[in-house]
Design a protein around this motif. Structure first.
Motif, mmCIF file in Angstrom:
data_model
loop_
_atom_site.group_PDB
_atom_site.id
_atom_site.type_symbol
_atom_site.label_atom_id
_atom_site.label_comp_id
_atom_site.label_asym_id
_atom_site.label_seq_id
_atom_site.Cartn_x
_atom_site.Cartn_y
_atom_site.Cartn_z
ATOM 1 N N ARG A 171 0.833 -1.215 0.000
ATOM 2 C CA ARG A 171 0.000 0.000 0.000
ATOM 3 C C ARG A 171 0.862 1.257 0.000
ATOM 4 O O ARG A 171 0.493 2.278 -0.590
ATOM 5 C CB ARG A 171 -0.931 -0.014 1.210
ATOM 6 N N ALA A 172 1.997 1.180 0.674
ATOM 7 C CA ALA A 172 2.899 2.340 0.688
ATOM 8 C C ALA A 172 3.377 2.660 -0.726
ATOM 9 O O ALA A 172 3.398 3.831 -1.144
ATOM 10 C CB ALA A 172 4.094 2.067 1.596
ATOM 11 N N TYR A 173 3.742 1.630 -1.483
ATOM 12 C CA TYR A 173 4.222 1.835 -2.856
ATOM 13 C C TYR A 173 3.135 2.491 -3.712
ATOM 14 O O TYR A 173 3.407 3.452 -4.441
ATOM 15 C CB TYR A 173 4.637 0.500 -3.459
ATOM 16 N N LEU A 174 1.923 1.977 -3.611
ATOM 17 C CA LEU A 174 0.819 2.557 -4.394
ATOM 18 C C LEU A 174 0.566 4.008 -3.991
ATOM 19 O O LEU A 174 0.239 4.857 -4.832
ATOM 20 C CB LEU A 174 -0.445 1.722 -4.196
ATOM 21 N N SER A 175 0.712 4.300 -2.701
ATOM 22 C CA SER A 175 0.472 5.670 -2.224
ATOM 23 C C SER A 175 1.569 6.614 -2.703
ATOM 24 O O SER A 175 1.291 7.760 -3.075
ATOM 25 C CB SER A 175 0.390 5.678 -0.695
ATOM 26 N N TYR A 176 2.820 6.145 -2.690
ATOM 27 C CA TYR A 176 3.904 6.970 -3.238
ATOM 28 C C TYR A 176 3.694 7.217 -4.730
ATOM 29 O O TYR A 176 3.917 8.327 -5.230
ATOM 30 C CB TYR A 176 5.254 6.294 -3.026
ATOM 31 N N ASP A 177 3.255 6.174 -5.430
ATOM 32 C CA ASP A 177 3.009 6.315 -6.870
ATOM 33 C C ASP A 177 1.902 7.340 -7.119
ATOM 34 O O ASP A 177 1.984 8.142 -8.056
ATOM 35 C CB ASP A 177 2.627 4.955 -7.452
ATOM 36 N N ARG A 178 0.873 7.336 -6.282
ATOM 37 C CA ARG A 178 -0.193 8.337 -6.425
ATOM 38 C C ARG A 178 0.361 9.735 -6.205
ATOM 39 O O ARG A 178 -0.012 10.680 -6.927
ATOM 40 C CB ARG A 178 -1.321 8.055 -5.443
ATOM 41 N N ALA A 179 1.260 9.899 -5.232
ATOM 42 C CA ALA A 179 1.858 11.214 -4.982
ATOM 43 C C ALA A 179 2.595 11.712 -6.212
ATOM 44 O O ALA A 179 2.505 12.894 -6.579
ATOM 45 C CB ALA A 179 2.809 11.134 -3.784
ATOM 46 N N VAL A 180 3.290 10.816 -6.883
ATOM 47 C CA VAL A 180 4.013 11.198 -8.107
ATOM 48 C C VAL A 180 3.027 11.645 -9.184
ATOM 49 O O VAL A 180 3.232 12.644 -9.879
ATOM 50 C CB VAL A 180 4.881 10.027 -8.608
ATOM 51 N N ARG A 181 1.925 10.889 -9.319
ATOM 52 C CA ARG A 181 0.938 11.233 -10.344
ATOM 53 C C ARG A 181 0.168 12.515 -10.014
ATOM 54 O O ARG A 181 -0.380 13.163 -10.912
ATOM 55 C CB ARG A 181 -0.029 10.057 -10.538
ATOM 56 N N LEU A 182 0.099 12.856 -8.727
ATOM 57 C CA LEU A 182 -0.596 14.086 -8.324
ATOM 58 C C LEU A 182 0.221 15.346 -8.588
ATOM 59 O O LEU A 182 -0.313 16.454 -8.506
ATOM 60 C CB LEU A 182 -0.935 14.027 -6.830
ATOM 61 N N ALA A 183 1.501 15.174 -8.870
ATOM 62 C CA ALA A 183 2.384 16.336 -9.037
ATOM 63 C C ALA A 183 1.862 17.250 -10.144
ATOM 64 O O ALA A 183 1.701 16.815 -11.287
ATOM 65 C CB ALA A 183 3.795 15.887 -9.354
ATOM 66 N N PRO A 184 1.583 18.520 -9.832
ATOM 67 C CA PRO A 184 1.036 19.436 -10.842
ATOM 68 C C PRO A 184 2.142 20.052 -11.697
ATOM 69 O O PRO A 184 3.316 20.061 -11.320
ATOM 70 C CB PRO A 184 0.357 20.516 -9.992
ATOM 71 N N GLU A 185 1.757 20.534 -12.863
ATOM 72 C CA GLU A 185 2.683 21.299 -13.706
ATOM 73 C C GLU A 185 2.652 22.749 -13.232
ATOM 74 O O GLU A 185 1.632 23.420 -13.333
ATOM 75 C CB GLU A 185 2.269 21.206 -15.172
ATOM 76 N N LEU A 186 3.763 23.214 -12.694
ATOM 77 C CA LEU A 186 3.846 24.574 -12.165
ATOM 78 C C LEU A 186 4.898 25.359 -12.923
ATOM 79 O O LEU A 186 5.817 24.771 -13.516
ATOM 80 C CB LEU A 186 4.202 24.523 -10.666
ATOM 81 N N PRO A 187 4.808 26.684 -12.936
ATOM 82 C CA PRO A 187 5.784 27.497 -13.677
ATOM 83 C C PRO A 187 7.211 27.259 -13.191
ATOM 84 O O PRO A 187 7.462 27.111 -11.998
ATOM 85 C CB PRO A 187 5.325 28.943 -13.392
ATOM 86 N N GLU A 188 8.129 27.218 -14.149
ATOM 87 C CA GLU A 188 9.535 27.019 -13.825
ATOM 88 C C GLU A 188 10.056 28.175 -12.982
ATOM 89 O O GLU A 188 9.692 29.326 -13.177
ATOM 90 C CB GLU A 188 10.354 26.920 -15.129
ATOM 91 N N GLY A 189 10.906 27.841 -12.031
ATOM 92 C CA GLY A 189 11.543 28.873 -11.219
ATOM 93 C C GLY A 189 10.740 29.315 -10.012
ATOM 94 O O GLY A 189 11.197 30.163 -9.250
ATOM 95 N N THR A 190 9.540 28.750 -9.803
ATOM 96 C CA THR A 190 8.722 29.148 -8.649
ATOM 97 C C THR A 190 9.066 28.281 -7.437
ATOM 98 O O THR A 190 9.460 27.122 -7.585
ATOM 99 C CB THR A 190 7.226 29.002 -8.972
ATOM 100 N N PRO A 191 8.903 28.829 -6.232
ATOM 101 C CA PRO A 191 9.151 28.023 -5.028
ATOM 102 C C PRO A 191 8.259 26.782 -4.962
ATOM 103 O O PRO A 191 8.678 25.739 -4.470
ATOM 104 C CB PRO A 191 8.851 28.991 -3.881
ATOM 105 N N GLU A 192 7.024 26.915 -5.480
ATOM 106 C CA GLU A 192 6.102 25.782 -5.438
ATOM 107 C C GLU A 192 6.605 24.627 -6.301
ATOM 108 O O GLU A 192 6.518 23.459 -5.903
ATOM 109 C CB GLU A 192 4.706 26.208 -5.921
ATOM 110 N N ARG A 193 7.160 24.949 -7.466
ATOM 111 C CA ARG A 193 7.685 23.890 -8.344
ATOM 112 C C ARG A 193 8.875 23.186 -7.684
ATOM 113 O O ARG A 193 8.997 21.959 -7.729
ATOM 114 C CB ARG A 193 8.097 24.474 -9.694
ATOM 115 N N ALA A 194 9.739 23.992 -7.047
ATOM 116 C CA ALA A 194 10.884 23.399 -6.352
ATOM 117 C C ALA A 194 10.431 22.493 -5.213
ATOM 118 O O ALA A 194 10.993 21.410 -4.997
ATOM 119 C CB ALA A 194 11.805 24.505 -5.836
#
Length: 397
Positions: A169-192
């Motif tokens: 379950r941990a692996y599936l949850s980590y994988d979901r976190a990766v898929r949840l990653a949004p596309e954010l503008p380059e150079g922003t603190p949020e993207r980092a």
């Protein structure tokens, strides 16, 4: 009203005796008006200030009793959170605190994020990981901030991994976190911030895949880790990941050639991490002499091309009088630079200084152009030293 006035006058006092007077005054108010909100709030403040947790519990329970008109839902939830804090942190009753919050939350359609956070902490303390995860899942659904959503997903994965020891379950949850990653503008603190979180998730997934012997998954995840490191210009980290993947190819997948190719990339990114001597040791261990020789050739070619007198260059290996293979360079000069012994000596000295004394080309031949195919690809097999060409044309050395 006289008791209320006396209570107000002495409520802010630092003198314990005056504070006692305030306490007695507001208690007199409650004798006459049992649900007086001002008196109950005052008693709550006094008991909290004095650390009288049992008395504070009684006051908060009294405040939570049904009133006419009823308390607004959010105010009632806030009182429940205060009481849960007293029960869980000060009176050692986290189970009662959790039951209270669940009951009060169930009474209202309003979903309060603070309640779910507090419940998660209580269930973690009680060791009830599934219940804690359920609260975290509700937090995830209620959270709109994209960075916070990834954080919640990773917290869920860590609960399964560290508290429940459920790597599946941990692996599936980590994988979901990766898929949840949004596309954010380059150079922003949020993207980092998102990149750091995804890096943590991928590292955890890689470790769990290695523990299960899922080496193809380790390679696939490693490629994602590598892409993130390259995007962030972290050359040393990228080189370290390449070395990790090389070891997987060599030791687990029996593909030393692919592993050596990754080591060469690590060397080109961070020579301090993967040196040429280390490459030579690996080449000896796995018989990867040809790619090592190709690397030496490419380095000499790049170094020659960087010289102002050289337009382009190609290097091959050829035998010397003793039958040993040594580097031979074919050089096309830049406009304004005449080929000759002087330039040949200068280029040899340049390579010795730039790379290493033993890497310089033993011979340099100046040509008008390098042989290339229709697509511009260098036809290295057509590069032959003058003496070899003479033997081919006349039959004599």
């Amino acid at each position: 009203e006289l008791h209320r006035l006396l209570g107000r006058l002495t409520l802010q006092a630092d003198d314990p005796q005056l504070l006692d007077k305030s306490l007695r005054a507001f208690r007199e108010v409650l004798v006459r008006l049992p649900q007086d909100t001002e008196a109950l709030a005052a008693l709550q403040k006094i008991h909290r200030t004095r650390g009288e947790w049992k008395e504070l519990e009684q006051v908060l329970r009294r405040q939570l009793q049904p009133t006419d008109p009823p308390l607004p839902p959010r105010e009632r939830l806030t009182l429940a959170l205060d009481l849960a804090e007293v029960l869980g942190q000060h009176l050692g009753s986290p189970k009662q605190a959790a039951e209270l919050l669940e009951a009060v939350q169930a009474e209202t359609p309003i979903v309060d994020l603070r309640v779910h956070r507090h419940l998660r902490g209580l269930y973690e303390e009680l060791g009830d990981v599934p219940a804690a995860v359920a609260c975290e899942e509700r937090e995830l659904l209620l959270t709109e901030d994209p960075v916070a959503r990834v954080e919640r997903a990773i917290e869920i994965a860590r609960l399964w991994q560290t508290r429940k020891k459920d790597n599946g379950r941990a692996y599936l949850s980590y994988d979901r976190a990766v898929r949840l990653a949004p596309e954010l503008p380059e150079g922003t603190p949020e993207r980092a911030a998102v990149r750091r979180l995804i890096t943590q998730a991928l590292e955890a997934m890689s470790q769990m895949s290695a523990q299960r012997g899922k080496w193809d998954d380790v390679v696939a995840i490693g490629q994602k880790r590598l892409n993130l490191a390259v995007e962030q210009d972290e050359a040393m980290l990228a080189a370290a990941i390449l070395v990790e993947l090389a070891q997987v190819y060599e030791e687990k997948l029996s593909q030393p050639q692919d592993g050596f190719g990754l080591r060469i990339q690590a060397f080109e990114l961070a020579p301090d991490l993967m040196s040429i001597d280390q490459l030579a040791e690996i080449a000896h261990k796995y018989g990867q002499w040809k790619p090592l020789a190709d690397l030496h050739t490419q380095r000499v070619e790049r170094a020659l091309t960087a010289h102002e007198a050289v337009w382009e260059a190609a290097v091959i290996g050829t035998e010397d009088e003793d039958g040993l293979i040594k580097p031979l360079a074919f050089v096309v000069t830049n406009v304004g630079h005449a080929p000759g012994p002087g330039l040949e000596a200068e280029l040899r000295g340049y390579i010795k200084h730039t790379l290493a004394p033993y890497k310089y080309p033993r011979w340099i031949e100046f040509v008008d152009a390098l042989p290339r195919g229709p697509g511009g690809k260098l036809l290295r097999y057509k590069l032959r030293p003058q003496r070899a060409r003479r033997r081919a044309e006349t039959g004599h050395a």
